[in-house]
Design a protein around this motif. Structure first.
Motif, PDB file in Angstrom:
ATOM      1  N   ASN A   1       0.827  -1.223   0.000  1.00  0.00           N
ATOM      2  CA  ASN A   1       0.000   0.000   0.000  1.00  0.00           C
ATOM      3  C   ASN A   1       0.853   1.262   0.000  1.00  0.00           C
ATOM      4  O   ASN A   1       0.442   2.302  -0.511  1.00  0.00           O
TER       5      ASN A   1
ATOM      6  N   THR B   1      -5.345   3.745   4.662  1.00  0.00           N
ATOM      7  CA  THR B   1      -5.802   2.788   3.659  1.00  0.00           C
ATOM      8  C   THR B   1      -7.279   2.475   3.888  1.00  0.00           C
ATOM      9  O   THR B   1      -8.082   2.498   2.947  1.00  0.00           O
TER      10      THR B   1
ATOM     11  N   THR C   1      -1.863  -5.883   1.943  1.00  0.00           N
ATOM     12  CA  THR C   1      -1.279  -4.546   1.845  1.00  0.00           C
ATOM     13  C   THR C   1       0.243  -4.542   1.670  1.00  0.00           C
ATOM     14  O   THR C   1       0.855  -3.481   1.681  1.00  0.00           O
TER      15      THR C   1
END
Ligand SMILES: *Cc1c(COP(=O)(O)O)cnc(C)c1O
Length: 311
Positions: A31, A173, A294
């Motif tokens: 991410n 996120t 992620t």
């Protein structure tokens, strides 16, 4: 970007799918790579000549930002708390990119950043500051984009995910996914598994991020809608940031054997473990569940080293 979504099996009779953000093709992905692409868009368009950010020696964010700065031949300054300075692959790579580490006690991080930014400007430099973990509206935007990719996948494959689970750290996120969901008025649950922060603070920061982002886009959504759509579970932090135990390491090993997907004990391992427990303990079955992977591949290798020494 459009990272792959793959079906990996079943947990408590729910079909489990994984969106592989860890396969974003830059510096081991994750991410932080998706967020950093947007930050460096702004850097490239603006009048900047160096980068300042902060994070611990575990930080995937610092690795990716340092890589993108080095690629542009600009100096990257990293403020790092001395409390978490163990030698990790992320730390080694970040150093090898030529970053300038400034290590101070965690209580002095904020003031050190302010002072460094002022000093650089005094010298005539134009620093670009990125918050730790890529927190802020640009980071949130990156995950609104990711949410849109999930919608495209659903449309193209005639599927609807009832749940999305993910590891939540700074919450940026998760704030992006929630904002995407609210914008589209979708029905599903987005469950953030905290890897360090506790409630109510952890959840409060996500609420603020969502409000801040939607406000910046002049999208009005009721406070109540934002509240009920923000699910932040702090039952699986097991001792705090970066702290794990042999149960978690063993779990990571089992998932790797059964699915071929690497998890790590700081982020995705805790979240996957938490998701699994959440599905069982809330008797959720016969649903379609998406796990947002992620990233954190370098941390997986730190764990592999630990397992090899411990078992
Ligand atoms: C930083 C990170 C997270 C947490 O993301 P936030 O946006 O800070 O909540 C989760 N997983 C991995 C692998 C990370 O590096």
């Amino acid at each position: 970007m459009n990272t792959p979504i793959q079906q990996v099996g079943f947990i408590n009779n729910n079909s489990l799918w994984v969106k592989r953000e860890d396969l974003i093709p830059y510096s081991f992905g994750g991410n932080k790579a998706r967020k950093a692409f947007l930050f460096f868009d702004e850097f490239d368009k603006g009048d900047y000549d160096c980068v300042v950010t902060y994070g611990t020696s575990h930080s995937n964010h610092c690795r990716v930002v340092a890589n993108m700065a080095a690629q542009r031949h600009v100096t990257c300054y990293i403020i790092s708390p001395e409390e978490v300075m163990d030698l990790t692959f992320n730390h080694i790579m970040t150093s090898e990119f030529g970053s300038h580490y400034i290590t101070v006690p965690v209580a002095q991080v904020h003031d050190t950043i302010e002072k460094l930014l002022a000093d650089l400007k005094k010298k005539g430099l134009r620093p670009y500051f990125i918050q730790g973990g890529g927190h802020g509206n640009i980071g949130t935007e990156a995950y609104v984009n990711c949410y849109n990719e999930i919608l495209d996948f659903e449309l193209n494959n005639d599927i609807h995910f009832d749940y999305i689970f993910l590891a939540s750290g700074t919450g940026t996120t998760q704030a992006g996914l929630i904002s995407g969901k609210l914008i589209h008025h979708d029905e599903r649950e987005i469950v953030g598994i905290s890897i360090a922060r506790q409630n109510p603070r952890g959840r409060g920061i996500i609420l603020e991020s969502v409000k801040d982002y939607l406000g910046s886009k002049q999208i009005s959504i009721s406070e109540k809608d934002i509240e009920i759509n923000t699910i932040f579970i702090d039952d699986y932090i097991s001792g705090g940031y970066g702290i794990s135990d042999s149960v978690l390491l063993d779990f990571i090993k089992q998932v790797f054997i059964e699915t071929g997907i690497p998890l790590d004990s700081t982020y995705t391992g805790k979240a996957y473990f938490g998701m699994s427990n959440y599905l069982y303990s809330n008797s959720i079955d016969d649903k379609k569940v998406l796990f947002l992977h992620t990233g954190g591949t370098p941390l997986f290798f730190d764990d592999i080293m630990k397992m090899y020494k411990d078992f």
